[in-house]
Write a protein that holds these residues in place. Sequence first.
Motif, PDB file in Angstrom:
ATOM      1  N   LEU A   1       0.851  -1.193   0.000  1.00  0.00           N
ATOM      2  CA  LEU A   1       0.000   0.000   0.000  1.00  0.00           C
ATOM      3  C   LEU A   1       0.885   1.241   0.000  1.00  0.00           C
ATOM      4  CD1 LEU A   1      -2.640  -0.893   2.761  1.00  0.00           C
ATOM      5  CD2 LEU A   1      -2.614  -1.593   0.368  1.00  0.00           C
ATOM      6  N   LYS A   2       0.545   2.199  -0.842  1.00  0.00           N
ATOM      7  CA  LYS A   2       1.328   3.428  -0.906  1.00  0.00           C
ATOM      8  C   LYS A   2       0.402   4.630  -0.985  1.00  0.00           C
ATOM      9  CE  LYS A   2       4.779   5.930  -3.650  1.00  0.00           C
ATOM     10  NZ  LYS A   2       5.644   5.911  -4.848  1.00  0.00           N
ATOM     11  N   VAL A   3       0.656   5.616  -0.131  1.00  0.00           N
ATOM     12  CA  VAL A   3      -0.076   6.873  -0.163  1.00  0.00           C
ATOM     13  C   VAL A   3       0.937   8.000  -0.231  1.00  0.00           C
ATOM     14  CG1 VAL A   3      -1.575   8.458   1.094  1.00  0.00           C
ATOM     15  CG2 VAL A   3      -2.072   6.008   1.097  1.00  0.00           C
ATOM     16  N   GLY A   4       0.734   8.917  -1.144  1.00  0.00           N
ATOM     17  CA  GLY A   4       1.652  10.039  -1.260  1.00  0.00           C
ATOM     18  C   GLY A   4       1.459  10.757  -2.573  1.00  0.00           C
ATOM     19  N   ILE A   5       2.323  11.697  -2.812  1.00  0.00           N
ATOM     20  CA  ILE A   5       2.235  12.511  -4.021  1.00  0.00           C
ATOM     21  C   ILE A   5       2.548  11.648  -5.241  1.00  0.00           C
ATOM     22  CG2 ILE A   5       3.206  14.490  -5.237  1.00  0.00           C
ATOM     23  CD1 ILE A   5       3.851  15.672  -2.465  1.00  0.00           C
ATOM     24  N   SER A   6       1.620  11.608  -6.179  1.00  0.00           N
ATOM     25  CA  SER A   6       1.821  10.803  -7.386  1.00  0.00           C
ATOM     26  C   SER A   6       2.679  11.566  -8.393  1.00  0.00           C
ATOM     27  CB  SER A   6       0.475  10.469  -8.026  1.00  0.00           C
ATOM     28  OG  SER A   6      -0.125  11.630  -8.568  1.00  0.00           O
TER      29      SER A   6
ATOM     30  N   GLY B   1       7.061   8.357   1.493  1.00  0.00           N
ATOM     31  CA  GLY B   1       8.457   7.995   1.615  1.00  0.00           C
ATOM     32  C   GLY B   1       8.825   7.246   2.882  1.00  0.00           C
ATOM     33  N   ARG B   2       7.927   7.180   3.861  1.00  0.00           N
ATOM     34  CA  ARG B   2       8.176   6.431   5.094  1.00  0.00           C
ATOM     35  C   ARG B   2       7.570   5.036   4.966  1.00  0.00           C
ATOM     36  NH1 ARG B   2      11.597   9.215   8.826  1.00  0.00           N
ATOM     37  NH2 ARG B   2      11.399  11.406   8.291  1.00  0.00           N
ATOM     38  N   HIS B   3       8.235   4.052   5.561  1.00  0.00           N
ATOM     39  CA  HIS B   3       7.804   2.665   5.397  1.00  0.00           C
ATOM     40  C   HIS B   3       7.431   2.035   6.746  1.00  0.00           C
ATOM     41  CE1 HIS B   3       9.056   2.159   1.145  1.00  0.00           C
ATOM     42  NE2 HIS B   3       9.879   3.126   1.470  1.00  0.00           N
ATOM     43  N   TRP B   4       6.453   1.129   6.656  1.00  0.00           N
ATOM     44  CA  TRP B   4       6.061   0.321   7.821  1.00  0.00           C
ATOM     45  C   TRP B   4       5.688  -1.066   7.307  1.00  0.00           C
ATOM     46  CZ3 TRP B   4       1.258  -1.938   9.022  1.00  0.00           C
ATOM     47  CH2 TRP B   4       1.155  -2.490  10.311  1.00  0.00           C
TER      48      TRP B   4
ATOM     49  N   VAL C   1      -2.863   3.409  10.378  1.00  0.00           N
ATOM     50  CA  VAL C   1      -1.509   3.863  10.072  1.00  0.00           C
ATOM     51  C   VAL C   1      -1.588   5.243   9.430  1.00  0.00           C
ATOM     52  CG1 VAL C   1       0.630   3.274   8.869  1.00  0.00           C
ATOM     53  CG2 VAL C   1      -0.935   1.454   9.577  1.00  0.00           C
ATOM     54  N   TYR C   2      -0.825   6.217   9.958  1.00  0.00           N
ATOM     55  CA  TYR C   2      -0.821   7.518   9.320  1.00  0.00           C
ATOM     56  C   TYR C   2       0.467   8.255   9.633  1.00  0.00           C
ATOM     57  CZ  TYR C   2      -1.876   9.779  13.797  1.00  0.00           C
ATOM     58  OH  TYR C   2      -1.830  10.229  15.081  1.00  0.00           O
ATOM     59  N   THR C   3       0.770   9.265   8.826  1.00  0.00           N
ATOM     60  CA  THR C   3       1.982  10.044   9.053  1.00  0.00           C
ATOM     61  C   THR C   3       1.663  11.258   9.913  1.00  0.00           C
ATOM     62  OG1 THR C   3       1.554  11.167   6.965  1.00  0.00           O
ATOM     63  CG2 THR C   3       3.175   9.403   6.937  1.00  0.00           C
TER      64      THR C   3
ATOM     65  N   ALA D   1       2.821  15.248  11.246  1.00  0.00           N
ATOM     66  CA  ALA D   1       3.269  16.456  10.553  1.00  0.00           C
ATOM     67  C   ALA D   1       4.766  16.416  10.282  1.00  0.00           C
ATOM     68  CB  ALA D   1       2.918  17.684  11.385  1.00  0.00           C
ATOM     69  N   GLU D   2       5.505  15.671  11.120  1.00  0.00           N
ATOM     70  CA  GLU D   2       6.952  15.567  10.939  1.00  0.00           C
ATOM     71  C   GLU D   2       7.332  14.467   9.949  1.00  0.00           C
ATOM     72  OE1 GLU D   2       5.467  15.438  13.998  1.00  0.00           O
ATOM     73  OE2 GLU D   2       5.718  17.585  14.340  1.00  0.00           O
ATOM     74  N   GLY D   3       6.336  13.783   9.405  1.00  0.00           N
ATOM     75  CA  GLY D   3       6.611  12.749   8.413  1.00  0.00           C
ATOM     76  C   GLY D   3       6.857  11.379   9.014  1.00  0.00           C
ATOM     77  N   MET D   4       6.702  11.235  10.333  1.00  0.00           N
ATOM     78  CA  MET D   4       6.884   9.936  10.960  1.00  0.00           C
ATOM     79  C   MET D   4       5.599   9.129  10.860  1.00  0.00           C
ATOM     80  SD  MET D   4       9.987  10.100  11.843  1.00  0.00           S
ATOM     81  CE  MET D   4      10.163   8.664  12.917  1.00  0.00           C
ATOM     82  N   ILE D   5       5.722   7.808  10.897  1.00  0.00           N
ATOM     83  CA  ILE D   5       4.547   6.939  10.841  1.00  0.00           C
ATOM     84  C   ILE D   5       4.133   6.564  12.254  1.00  0.00           C
ATOM     85  CG2 ILE D   5       3.740   4.632  10.200  1.00  0.00           C
ATOM     86  CD1 ILE D   5       5.213   4.843   7.648  1.00  0.00           C
TER      87      ILE D   5
END
Length: 383
Positions: free
Chosen positions: A253-258, A356-359, A369-371, A373-377
């Motif tokens: 699963l990937k979520v982010g800017i395409s 860009g972060r992985h779990w 699962v969510y990121t 504001a600092e980009g951490m999961i």
Amino acid sequence: APRPGKDGWYEYFFRTNVSRAPKVLEDGSLDYQNIDWFDTVKQEDKLAIYHPAEDGIDGYNVKGEVFPAIKGKDQQVLHGEGFLYNPENKTYYSKLDGWIELEGEKLTVSSMMDVEEVNRALGNITYDGTVHVKGNVASAVKIVATGDIIVDGFVEEAYLECDGNVMLKKGMNGGSKGYIKAGKNVEGKFLESVRVYAGGAIRMDYCLNSDVEAEGKIEMTKYSGAIVGGRVTSGKGIEAQNVGNDTGKRTYLKVGISKAANARSVEVKQKIRKIGEDIKLIKNNRAELEKKFNAAQLSTMERYMKSEDALFGLEKQLMELMAQRDEAEKVLDEARRGKVVINRRVYTGVDVELNGRHWTAKEINNVVVYTTAEGMIDIYRNH
């Protein structure tokens, strides 16, 4: 006292409340089979009559002084395509046979092709409008449409492409060869071994061993709806009930800017920069001419007058591009804030990437699962 006039109003001769929303069944799944997708009209059908705003009734006092009434407010004229307007009787008529849709003041009548089924004997379909298949779509056929594609039956290893929405009332088993490309949304019962791209959202009961990408959100709507195997990519977020299975099926699963969203943002910024440079150049040239000549001389100078028209056109383009830039930035911001929600269970073998972060799921969990504001999961376990 004065009485205000009645506001103008439209009298419609077709259903304006077709929601295209499936009914939610008791098991949490959506009833796509009986979905109300469109209303149809025939050429020369009367579509609407506009009833203009009416004058009010003036008021007066005991001295005979008049208090003017407020006239009713007129509605905007309907715009769109596929219809004719007669200003004498303020009536709208259909130009063609097809399906009709009203969104605000936009009225659209689009041509529609109705076919019983699509197979090799019938051949491929390329149509300027919407294609409605009442039966099944067989393997090794292609449907390309400028409108929507609606299939009431099953879809096999076919190719479906349209500028609008794709509706699969019974679902698609693509046998790893099926492909869907939609300018807007893709909805239906299920996807099995299909490659899918949607410019909007994707909503299904379940997705199995498929390579799925959407600029919008991806949702598995059934209570037991699952994503099992394959690769699912979204620009705004993914929500499912279960992801993976107890055999450890690899599921990504990937979520982010395409790439497409990022490319649109870059492209519109480049256009804004180029037009800004052109505007600056024209303004500098005009300023030089204004230093040398007076207003009367400038008004007869073809070069100067043409530059004024060019400047007006470029500034109009710049405003439109800035609106596109704002929309593109909004899409990118939604992607940055996208999240993955798994309401029931995630299994081992599931990998999640968020901007860009992985779990990776190392055990069976109920999680969200969510990121941050600092980009951490962050992982939240639902109990």
